[in-house]
Structure formats: structure tokens, C-alpha cells
Design an enzyme around this catalytic site. Structure first.
Site, PDB file in Angstrom:
ATOM      1  N   SER A 104      26.127  -6.703  26.577  1.00  0.00           N
ATOM      2  CA  SER A 104      25.278  -7.827  26.194  1.00  0.00           C
ATOM      3  C   SER A 104      25.075  -8.799  27.350  1.00  0.00           C
ATOM      4  O   SER A 104      24.561  -8.438  28.397  1.00  0.00           O
ATOM      5  CB  SER A 104      25.887  -8.516  24.970  1.00  0.00           C
ATOM      6  OG  SER A 104      25.010  -9.473  24.426  1.00  0.00           O
ATOM      7  N   ASP A 246      18.895 -11.605  26.776  1.00  0.00           N
ATOM      8  CA  ASP A 246      20.157 -11.285  27.438  1.00  0.00           C
ATOM      9  C   ASP A 246      20.131  -9.805  27.817  1.00  0.00           C
ATOM     10  O   ASP A 246      19.121  -9.127  27.646  1.00  0.00           O
ATOM     11  CB  ASP A 246      21.357 -11.629  26.548  1.00  0.00           C
ATOM     12  CG  ASP A 246      21.334 -10.893  25.219  1.00  0.00           C
ATOM     13  OD1 ASP A 246      20.258 -10.413  24.803  1.00  0.00           O
ATOM     14  OD2 ASP A 246      22.388 -10.780  24.576  1.00  0.00           O
ATOM     15  N   ASP A 248      21.231  -6.959  26.676  1.00  0.00           N
ATOM     16  CA  ASP A 248      20.855  -5.894  25.740  1.00  0.00           C
ATOM     17  C   ASP A 248      19.731  -6.304  24.812  1.00  0.00           C
ATOM     18  O   ASP A 248      19.354  -5.563  23.913  1.00  0.00           O
ATOM     19  CB  ASP A 248      22.065  -5.405  24.938  1.00  0.00           C
ATOM     20  CG  ASP A 248      22.567  -6.422  23.928  1.00  0.00           C
ATOM     21  OD1 ASP A 248      22.326  -7.640  24.118  1.00  0.00           O
ATOM     22  OD2 ASP A 248      23.227  -6.020  22.951  1.00  0.00           O
ATOM     23  N   ASP A 250      19.337  -8.460  22.378  1.00  0.00           N
ATOM     24  CA  ASP A 250      19.462  -8.733  20.948  1.00  0.00           C
ATOM     25  C   ASP A 250      19.363 -10.232  20.665  1.00  0.00           C
ATOM     26  O   ASP A 250      19.492 -10.653  19.522  1.00  0.00           O
ATOM     27  CB  ASP A 250      20.758  -8.152  20.371  1.00  0.00           C
ATOM     28  CG  ASP A 250      22.022  -8.794  20.922  1.00  0.00           C
ATOM     29  OD1 ASP A 250      21.935  -9.582  21.902  1.00  0.00           O
ATOM     30  OD2 ASP A 250      23.117  -8.498  20.391  1.00  0.00           O
TER      31      ASP A 250
END
Length: 452
Positions: A104, A246, A248, A250
Site C-alpha cells: 500500500s 497511494d 496500491d 485503494d
């Protein structure tokens, strides 16, 4: 062995904490546990495996794929895609397992492995615990049941995943983005190609920064945890808004046309009003956490929208939404879940929906976000204390009560123990920033003396 799974999968320094052996073993254990849980329902199972661009994701992907195939699971490799894309594809392709390799917003040396069950849903705690148990049993000598011959899993690349996910994003938008100029900061991460493509197909003029991942620069001074570059780019290009993801993708934070930050609470406020207007905000309720700004709560009350608050963590927001049938929820950090269209936070979807609201209303993002006044919020971390006594210390309870009396109805105090570190977090909100700092400092001193 301490619990491997944290609040968002298994994370650590790649090739030190998170090794190829661990990734392989967890994948085999996940296959066995989900088979025992009846997830595969007697058919040959399939897994979707994706990753962010970290260099370590290459060998970790190989380990995960090998583990799954050795357990008799067919694998579809989708390559570098956001976490919500892997969740979506797991559901839309009818796969039994989804695996995402990402840490992340963490720095590049870290990586992580996250599992999804059928439908693209995060695993329940009990399934994660069972995976750990099975993994540890094997590590200490208990052999796996291994298929042979035609029983082993087959591995193939699924390049169509990119277009399938982008088409999904475009398909759920209420209107196009024609006429908008948008700057996207992709954090040199998993959405570096997906997000610009989606915004462009939706009609926006797109300018990208942080969209050249090299495996080493993910989250490096850019993205949702470092907004300075995005602020400057929005002002420089005269853009209507900026969107930051960010690593990843999400989560989503935004910047208005003047370069001012729009946080997750403000994004939720804008989307809540848009969804209610469209008849999509079930029970006229939005879900936040105990860290949601008091200004958000005040704004929702004024607009006749109920705010349900959960513990910190998008998994707790999601649990509340699923249990009660709510349509919208999220965190101040930018994890926003639109449950009709995603099973997890989706930064690209959130950014598209926010931009769509700007395009549909003809109002600026600053004007839309002005529905709530973000009250000053001060957070102080107090390390090296006995965090387990934060809720039972009489001295601390007295100090909190005094602080709450001083702040009155326009302020708030929250003390909570960290889930990962030996520290207590002291959060104070007030109408005046200096008052918030003063109260937070005094409470931090009491935490040190009472729990030190």
C-alpha cells in the site's frame, strides 16, 4: 510465532520478513483452508493474482503462483493492477481466490500479501487465523497433500484484466467528465496506467505526475501521503482538481483548483449528498470511523444524513456497511467504499465519482467540499507506555473529562491504543487550533505520567 496477519494482510520488509518461502507457504495454506471451508464447492479452483510495481513483487508473485499451482489451483496472472482491480476481477471472473502483492502506502523495501475470497471480499479473521495455523503446521513438519499429474494447477496471463476493470469503472459513472482538467498523482504505483486511462476515456483532460514506476520509486515523495507535488501541479496547469492515490490505489485524496487539500471526510461529504440526490444513499446513512472530523459529523447532521462511526480501519467500515446494508463509507485517510460498485476502497473509482460531481454540477470542488468545515485536529503519539491501560486509568479518565468540559460542544477528545506499536494516540479537535494543541499537549503529559 506472533500473528502474521495484520489489519490488511501480511506485511514486512521484502526478502527479510516477507520471504519467498513465507509467500509460497501462505498461498498453499490459503488454498487448503479455503477448500476445507467449502469455498471451492467441489470444482477446480481458480485464483487471480496481481501486484503493484515494487521490484520485490516479481519474486513474490512467482512464489505465490507456484504455491497456488502446487495446491491444484489454476492461476490467472493479471500483472500490475490496483488492489481494488484484483478484488473486482476475483468477483467478476468467478474466481475462488484473489491475491494482491502490495504494501500500500509503505516505502519500497516493504511488501505484503493480501487474500480475497470468492466475490472479491476480504477474508474473515477466523479464516486468516486458520491459514496461519495450517502454515505453521506445515512449517514444523506436517506434509501438504500434493496433487500430481493433471491435478496440478495451470498458470496463464490474463492481460484482459486491465480493460475489463477500466470498463467497469467507466460503466458505473453517472456522467462524463468532458471539460474537466484533472491532475493525477499515481505515486509511481499500481494505478499508474489504469487511472489515467479511465479518466481519459471518461472525457477528462489528464495530466499525470508520479506515473513512471521503476520498481523502486513507489510512494517516494509523491502520492496520497505527499501532496506537495500535486498541489503545485494543479496550480501550475490551472486544473479543476487533482487526485492522489497511494501505492496500491485503494485510497484517494484530492486537491481543489487552488491547491488546497480535500481529505477523505470531505470527499465522503460530497459523495453522500450526490448519492442521496440520486436515491443511492441507502437509509440516508454514511459510515465513518471514530477519527472522522467533528466538522463532518456536524455537516451530515445539518443535511439530514446519519453518520455511523466504527473503529479505525476500512475493514471495520466495510463490516458495518455489509451488516446494515449501507452504500457509502470510508476513512479520513481516503479509503472510500461505494459498496454497490466495489468490495474494498477504490481510489480510482472515488476520484472518478468526485470529478463526475464537479462536472455534473458545474461547481468547483472547493465549493462542493465547503458543505463541511474541517475543524482543527491535533494528533499526538505518546510512545513507550502501557497502552493496555488507556481505558482503565482513573487519572487519565479524570483528565479526559476535564478536557471535554473545556472544549464543550465544539470540540472532542479521543484516546486510543495503537494496533501495531507500543504507544497511545491522543487526538483533540477544537474550533481553535491553539486550544487543540494546548489540550492535546496536556493530555499527552498525563498519558506519560499515568501509563509510563
Amino acid at each position: 510465532m506472533g500473528r502474521l496477519f495484520g489489519t490488511d494482510g501480511v506485511r514486512g520488509v521484502a526478502n527479510a520478513d516477507l520471504t519467498a518461502e513465507l509467500a509460497l507457504g501462505l498461498s498453499v495454506a490459503a488454498a487448503h483452508v479455503l477448500a476445507e471451508a467449502g469455498t471451492f464447492e467441489g470444482h477446480r479452483p481458480t485464483a487471480v493474482v496481481g501486484r503493484d510495481p515494487r521490484a520485490s513483487g516479481e519474486f513474490l508473485e512467482a512464489a505465490v503462483v507456484a504455491g497456488l499451482a502446487s495446491a491444484g489451483v489454476d492461476v490467472l496472472r493479471v500483472g500490475v493492477l490496483p488492489t481494488p482491480a484484483v478484488a473486482y476481477l476475483t468477483g467478476s471472473l468467478g474466481a475462488d481466490i484473489g491475491v494482491m502483492l502490495s504494501a500500500s502506502h509503505n516505502a519500497m523495501p516493504d511488501n505484503g500479501v493480501k487474500f480475497f475470497a470468492r466475490g472479491g471480499h476480504k477474508l474473515a479473521d477466523e479464516l486468516e487465523d486458520r491459514i496461519e495455523t495450517v502454515y505453521e503446521q506445515h512449517r514444523t513438519g506436517e506434509p501438504w497433500a500434493r496433487p500430481t499429474g493433471a491435478g496440478v494447477g495451470r498458470i496463464s496471463d490474463y492481460a484482459e484484466g486491465f480493460d475489463r476493470y477500466v470498463a467497469h469503472l467507466i460503466g458505473v459513472l453517472p456522467n462524463r467528465l468532458d471539460g474537466l482538467k484533472v491532475v493525477l498523482d499515481e505515486a509511481h504505483g499500481a494505478a499508474a496506467h489504469v487511472s489515467p486511462e479511465a479518466f481519459a476515456r471518461a472525457g477528462a483532460e489528464v495530466i499525470t505526475i508520479g506515473a513512471e514506476p521503476d520498481g523502486l520509486n513507489i510512494n517516494d515523495g509523491c502520492g496520497s501521503t505527499h501532496l506537495a507535488l500535486l498541489r503545485a501541479a494543479v496550480v501550475e496547469h490551472g486544473a479543476d482538481l487533482g487526485i492522489a492515490h497511494d501505492g496500491d490505489a485503494d485510497r484517494c485524496l484530492a486537491v481543489d483548483g487552488a491547491g488546497e487539500e480535500i481529505d477523505g471526510d470531505q470527499i465522503l461529504a460530497v459523495l453522500a449528498l450526490a448519492m442521496r440526490e440520486a436515491g443511492q444513499l441507502r437509509k440516508d446513512t454514511v459510515v465513518g470511523t471514530v477519527m472522522s472530523n467533528l466538522g463532518f459529523k456536524i455537516a451530515m447532521e445539518r443535511e439530514g444524513i446519519q453518520l455511523v462511526q466504527t473503529a479505525v480501519g476500512d475493514r471495520y467500515v466495510l463490516e458495518s456497511m455489509k451488516a446494515e446494508g449501507y452504500a457509502l463509507g470510508g476513512e479520513q485517510s481516503g479509503h472510500v467504499i461505494v459498496l454497490d460498485h466495489a468490495t474494498t476502497g477504490d481510489g480510482t473509482l472515488t476520484g472518478l465519482m468526485l470529478a463526475a460531481r464537479v462536472a455534473a454540477t458545474g461547481r468547483s470542488l472547493a465549493d462542493l467540499a465547503g458543505v463541511m468545515e474541517r475543524l482543527p485536529q491535533v494528533l499526538v503519539n505518546v510512545p513507550d507506555v502501557d497502552k493496555s491501560r488507556v481505558d482503565t486509568s482513573p487519572e487519565l479518565a479524570t483528565a479526559v473529562a476535564e478536557a471535554e468540559r473545556e472544549l464543550g460542544a465544539t470540540g472532542r477528545v479521543l484516546l486510543r491504543q495503537s494496533g501495531t506499536e507500543p504507544l497511545v494516540r491522543v487526538m483533540v479537535e477544537a474550533a481553535d487550533i491553539e486550544q487543540a494543541r494546548s489540550v492535546a499537549g496536556r493530555l499527552a503529559d498525563v498519558v506519560k505520567s499515568a501509563l509510563g
